[in-house]
Design a protein around this motif. Structure first.
Motif, PDB file in Angstrom:
ATOM      1  N   SER A   1       0.859  -1.176   0.000  1.00 15.45           N
ATOM      2  CA  SER A   1       0.000   0.000   0.000  1.00 15.45           C
ATOM      3  C   SER A   1       0.901   1.233   0.000  1.00 15.45           C
ATOM      4  O   SER A   1       2.108   1.135   0.218  1.00 15.45           O
ATOM      5  CB  SER A   1      -0.902  -0.010   1.230  1.00 15.45           C
ATOM      6  OG  SER A   1      -0.121   0.211   2.383  1.00 15.45           O
TER       7      SER A   1
ATOM      8  N   THR B   1      -5.196   1.492   5.821  1.00 13.54           N
ATOM      9  CA  THR B   1      -4.186   1.812   4.821  1.00 13.54           C
ATOM     10  C   THR B   1      -2.994   0.864   4.902  1.00 13.54           C
ATOM     11  O   THR B   1      -2.049   0.991   4.136  1.00 13.54           O
ATOM     12  CB  THR B   1      -3.710   3.274   4.972  1.00 13.54           C
ATOM     13  OG1 THR B   1      -3.481   3.535   6.348  1.00 13.54           O
ATOM     14  CG2 THR B   1      -4.750   4.231   4.450  1.00 13.54           C
TER      15      THR B   1
ATOM     16  N   GLN C   1      -6.512   7.972   0.717  1.00 16.78           N
ATOM     17  CA  GLN C   1      -6.393   7.205  -0.503  1.00 16.78           C
ATOM     18  C   GLN C   1      -6.985   5.813  -0.390  1.00 16.78           C
ATOM     19  O   GLN C   1      -7.692   5.366  -1.267  1.00 16.78           O
ATOM     20  CB  GLN C   1      -4.935   7.110  -0.901  1.00 16.78           C
ATOM     21  CG  GLN C   1      -4.786   7.081  -2.405  1.00 16.78           C
ATOM     22  CD  GLN C   1      -3.706   6.156  -2.797  1.00 16.78           C
ATOM     23  OE1 GLN C   1      -3.075   5.542  -1.951  1.00 16.78           O
ATOM     24  NE2 GLN C   1      -3.497   6.015  -4.068  1.00 16.78           N
ATOM     25  N   SER C   2      -6.656   5.161   0.685  1.00 20.33           N
ATOM     26  CA  SER C   2      -7.173   3.810   0.802  1.00 20.33           C
ATOM     27  C   SER C   2      -8.301   3.730   1.811  1.00 20.33           C
ATOM     28  O   SER C   2      -8.660   2.693   2.278  1.00 20.33           O
ATOM     29  CB  SER C   2      -6.069   2.849   1.199  1.00 20.33           C
ATOM     30  OG  SER C   2      -5.328   2.546   0.067  1.00 20.33           O
TER      31      SER C   2
ATOM     32  N   GLU D   1      -7.540   0.131  -3.945  1.00 23.13           N
ATOM     33  CA  GLU D   1      -7.332   1.564  -4.132  1.00 23.13           C
ATOM     34  C   GLU D   1      -8.185   2.129  -5.258  1.00 23.13           C
ATOM     35  O   GLU D   1      -8.697   3.240  -5.171  1.00 23.13           O
ATOM     36  CB  GLU D   1      -5.851   1.857  -4.358  1.00 23.13           C
ATOM     37  CG  GLU D   1      -5.145   2.020  -3.033  1.00 23.13           C
ATOM     38  CD  GLU D   1      -3.650   1.888  -3.120  1.00 23.13           C
ATOM     39  OE1 GLU D   1      -3.107   2.108  -4.206  1.00 23.13           O
ATOM     40  OE2 GLU D   1      -3.043   1.580  -2.076  1.00 23.13           O
TER      41      GLU D   1
ATOM     42  N   HIS E   1     -10.972   4.999  -4.878  1.00 26.04           N
ATOM     43  CA  HIS E   1     -10.951   6.151  -5.758  1.00 26.04           C
ATOM     44  C   HIS E   1     -12.281   6.314  -6.485  1.00 26.04           C
ATOM     45  O   HIS E   1     -12.842   7.398  -6.569  1.00 26.04           O
ATOM     46  CB  HIS E   1      -9.813   5.999  -6.765  1.00 26.04           C
ATOM     47  CG  HIS E   1      -9.653   7.217  -7.592  1.00 26.04           C
ATOM     48  ND1 HIS E   1     -10.331   7.379  -8.773  1.00 26.04           N
ATOM     49  CD2 HIS E   1      -8.940   8.336  -7.392  1.00 26.04           C
ATOM     50  CE1 HIS E   1     -10.023   8.559  -9.268  1.00 26.04           C
ATOM     51  NE2 HIS E   1      -9.175   9.159  -8.457  1.00 26.04           N
TER      52      HIS E   1
END
Ligand code: ADP
Ligand code: MG
Length: 636
Positions: A48, A72, A231-232, A345, A349
C-alpha cells in the motif's frame, strides 16, 4: 517532504496527469527474504502507499510520522521493518508497540506474529487491561522480543518491574491521536522517558493535532513525514452496497438500478474501454442521457463531457478508471461499479467520485458469483463491510416510476385544465362496469409500463423466477436449513444453477437460461457424477465446457442444460455414450417418464428448440416436474 506536500501529491490526481506510476512491489522495498515470504503467504501482492513509503525509511533507521487513515496497511508498514531490525536470538524486549485499545493491541500482535512466521524464536506478546497478569508476566520472563500493549497496562508492568524497556530499539505509537483522546498522554510520555535514547520511533495517527506534533517534536529524531490522504480509506458519507449479479445480467441490472435511483447523476465504472463503450451505447439506446469517457477520449472532449455532466445536460457517465481520475462533480449521487475493481485503491478512488462537497452518495458494486474474493479483499483492506442488496426487479422499476408520477399528481391537479379528461373518464366509467381505481391503475400502467426496461415476455419470465426463488428461499428458511440463509444463496435469484450441486461450475451462469434442458438416463443410483457426465458430453458429443450449464443429478436420471444446437449425429453419439456403464440416452426434458425408444427421443431432439421449453426450466427443482407434466408443452 512536508506533510502538506505529501497530501498534495496524493490528491492532485488531476485528469491531466494520467500516466500510471511504475508499480512498486514488496521486493523493491529492501526487506529480508523471510519477511517477503511471509508477506506473500498472506496474499499481499502490492504494498500500500504507506507501506511503500514507510518501509524503506524505517529500514534506513529513520524515525517517521505517518498520517494515514484506518485500513491503509499501517501495521505492515511498521511491523515489517521492525521485525527486520530485531535480533531473534536475544530474548529481551526490543520492540514496543502502543495501541489505544485491547482490540487494536490484539489485532496488531496477531498481524506481527503472522509476519514473523519464518523468524525462528521470535515471540510477540499482547498486554492489555482486563486480562490476568500471571501469563503475561511468565511470557515476559521467558523473553519476548515484541510487546504490543495498551498504554495503561504497559505502565502497570513498568511499575511492577515486570517489563524492562532498557533494550527497546523500536518504538511504535499506533493510532496516536486516539491514544491522546483516551487520555494516555502521560503514559506515552512515561514510556518515552523509560526507553533508551538510541531507538527508532514510528508514530502513526489519522490526524495531526498540535498535541501530537509536540510529541513528535520532542521525542522523534528528525522524523520523515509521510502522509497518505484518504487514498485507501473510504468516505463515510457514501453508502457502500454490493449485489451479486451474474455477468450477463449486468446490463439489465444497470438499467433497473438507474431507473430506480433518485441520484441527480451517476457514474458507471467499467474495467475496460470496450466494456465502457458497450455499456454507454446500451444506455443511450434506452434513452438514457449517457456518455462514455475512456482513456483515449481526447482531453478536450473529456472536459466537455464532464462540463455537460456538471451542467445537468448529461445524467450518466460511463468511464474507465483512468478516465475518471480526479473527477469532481457534485451532482454525482451514485457510483455503479459495473465491474468490481481488483485493486482496493481503485475501489476507493471510484467511490470517492460521489459524496462530494458534503453531499451523501451511494456506491453499488456488481459482483459476479466468482468475484466474491475480490469483494472480500476490498472489504478487508478498507475495513468496511459492504451491504448486500438486491437489484431492483422490473416491478420495482414500474413501482418507482408510478410513485414518481403520483408525486407530481397534486401539482398537475392544481394546474387545472383537466375537464376534457374528466369528461372522457366519466363517460368511460358510465359505459363500463369498472371501478375508478382500476381505470386509474390501468392508466398508470400504460404511462409507466411499456417503457420498462424489459420486453414483456422476458419481464414475466424474470418475475416468475424471482417469485419462485423467494418462495423456495422461504421454504428452506422455514425448514430451518440455516445454511441456505447464507447470503451467498441470494445469487440464486439470477443464477438458478444450484451452486451447492455444481461445485466448480458455480461461476458459469450461462446455462441457466439460454440453453435447452436435457434428460440423461443415469443418476445417483448408477453412481453418476457431474465429472463423468461432463466428460461424456464433451468427449463423445464433441461439446465444449462452455456449452454446458447446470447439471442436476437425481436418483435414476440427470438433467443438464446445453446451450448449443446439436445435430442428430451428436445426439446419437451422446446417447450411446456410457456413464457408470449405462448409456446416457439423452433427450429433451419434458418431465415425463423415461424414453422408451430411439425414434421418440430423436423426435424430441428436433423439437428441442421450442421456446416454450425455456419456461419449464425456470421453475425451481421441486415443482419443475409437476409443471411440465401438466403442460407437456414441448412437443405439441
Ligand atoms: P491500518 O492499521 O492502517 O488500519 P492494517 O494494517 O490493519 O491497516 O491493514 C488492513 C488490512 O489490510 C489487513 O487485513 C491487512 O492484512 C490488509 N493489508 C495490509 N497491507 C496489505 C497489502 N499490501 N496487500 C493486501 N492486503 C493488505
Ligand atoms: Mg492499525
Amino acid at each position: 517532504m512536508t506533510i502538506a506536500e505529501a497530501i498534495e501529491n496524493e490528491t492532485s490526481e488531476t485528469s491531466a496527469t494520467t500516466t500510471p506510476e511504475p508499480t512498486v512491489t514488496f521486493d523493491d522495498l529492501g526487506l529480508p527474504q523471510n519477511l517477503l515470504n511471509a508477506v506473500k503467504e498472506l496474499g499481499f501482492v502490492k504494498p500500500s502507499t504507506i507501506q511503500e513509503r514507510a518501509i524503506p525509511e524505517l529500514l534506513n533507521g529513520a524515525d517517521i510520522t505517518g498520517i494515514a487513515q484506518t485500513g491503509t496497511g499501517k501495521t505492515a508498514a511498521f511491523g515489517l521493518p521492525m521485525l527486520a531490525a530485531l535480533d531473534p536470538n536475544l530474548r529481551e524486549v526490543q520492540a514496543l508497540v502502543l495501541a489505544p485499545t485491547r482490540e487494536l493491541a490484539l489485532q496488531v500482535s496477531e498481524a506481527i506474529e503472522s509476519f514473523a512466521t519464518h523468524i525462528n524464536g521470535l515471540e510477540v506478546l499482547a498486554v492489555y487491561g482486563g486480562s490476568p497478569y500471571p501469563p503475561q508476566i511468565r511470557a515476559l520472563k521467558n523473553g519476548v522480543q515484541v510487546v504490543v500493549g495498551t498504554p495503561g497496562r504497559v505502565i502497570d508492568h513498568l511499575e511492577r518491574g515486570t517489563l524492562d524497556l532498557s533494550n527497546v530499539r523500536f518504538l511504535v505509537l499506533d493510532e496516536a491521536d486516539e491514544m491522546l483522546r483516551m487520555g494516555f498522554a502521560e503514559d506515552v510520555e512515561r514510556v518515552f522517558s523509560e526507553a533508551p535514547r538510541e531507538r527508532q520511533v514510528a508514530l502513526f495517527s489519522a490526524t495531526m493535532p498540535p498535541q501530537i506534533r509536540r510529541v513528535a517534536q520532542q521525542h522523534l529524531n528528525n522524523p520523515v513525514e509521510i502522509a497518505v490522504a484518504r487514498q485507501s480509506t473510504t468516505v463515510s458519507s457514501v453508502t457502500q452496497d454490493y449485489a451479486i449479479v451474474p455477468f450477463r445480467h449486468k446490463t439489465g441490472s444497470l438499467f433497473r438500478v438507474l431507473a430506480t435511483s433518485d441520484a441527480d447523476a451517476a457514474i458507471v465504472f467499467c474495467r475496460t474501454r470496450g466494456a465502457a463503450e458497450e455499456v454507454g451505447s446500451a444506455l443511450v439506446e434506452r434513452g438514457i442521457s449517457a456518455a462514455t469517457i475512456s482513456g483515449d477520449v481526447a482531453q478536450k472532449d473529456r472536459e466537455k463531457i464532464v462540463e455537460r455532466l456538471r451542467a445537468g445536460q448529461l445524467d450518466v457517465l460511463v468511464a474507465t478508471d483512468v478516465a475518471a481520475r480526479g473527477l469532481d462533480v457534485e451532482r454525482i449521487g451514485l457510483v455503479v461499479n459495473f465491474d468490481i475493481p481488483g485493486e482496493p485503491e481503485a475501489y476507493v478512488h471510484r467511490i470517492g467520485r460521489t459524496g462530494r462537497a458534503g453531499r451523501t452518495g451511494r456506491a453499488l458494486s456488481f459482483v459476479t458469483p466468482s468475484e466474491r474474493n475480490k469483494l472480500k479483499f476490498i472489504e478487508r483492506t478498507i475495513r468496511t463491510k459492504l451491504n448486500e442488496v438486491e437489484i431492483p426487479s422490473p416491478a420495482d422499476v414500474s413501482e418507482h416510476k408510478t410513485k414518481k408520477m403520483l408525486d407530481s399528481l397534486e401539482s398537475r391537479i392544481q394546474a387545472g385544465r383537466l375537464s376534457m379528461y374528466e369528461g372522457l373518464i366519466a363517460q368511460y366509467l358510465e359505459s363500463n362496469e369498472t371501478e375508478a381505481v382500476t381505470v386509474a391503475a390501468a392508466l398508470a400502467a400504460i404511462a409507466v409500463g411499456d417503457s420498462g426496461p424489459r420486453a414483456h415476455a422476458e419481464q414475466a419470465e424474470y418475475e416468475a423466477q424471482v417469485a419462485e426463488d423467494r418462495k423456495a428461499k422461504k421454504i428452506r428458511e422455514e425448514r430451518g436449513e440455516g445454511r441456505f440463509k447464507d447470503r451467498s444463496g441470494r445469487g440464486d435469484r439470477f443464477d438458478r444453477g444450484d451452486k451447492r450441486d455444481r461445485g466448480d461450475r458455480r461461476g458459469r451462469d450461462r446455462g441457466a437460461e439460454s440453453g435447452t434442458r436435457y434428460r440423461l438416463s443415469v443418476g445417483h443410483k448408477d453412481g453418476a457424477e457431474p465429472r463423468g457426465i461432463v466428460g461424456a458430453l464433451t468427449n463423445e458429443g464433441g461439446l465444449s465446457g462452455r456449452d454446458l450449464g447446470r447439471i442436476d443429478i437425481f436418483g435414476s436420471f440427470s438433467l443438464v442444460d446445453i446451450n448449443t444446437n446439436m445435430d442428430d449425429d451428436m445426439i446419437g453419439r451422446i446417447s450411446r455414450a456410457r456413464v457408470s456403464g449405462k448409456p446416457l440416452r439423452i433427450r429433451v426434458d419434458d418431465g415425463g417418464p423415461a424414453p422408451r425408444g430411439k425414434s421418440k427421443f430423436e423426435d424430441r431432439g428436433r423439437g428441442s428448440r421450442d421456446r416454450s421449453d425455456k419456461r419449464s426450466r425456470n421453475s425451481d427443482r421441486s415443482d419443475r416436474f409437476s409443471k411440465s407434466r401438466h403442460g407437456g408443452r414441448n412437443f405439441k
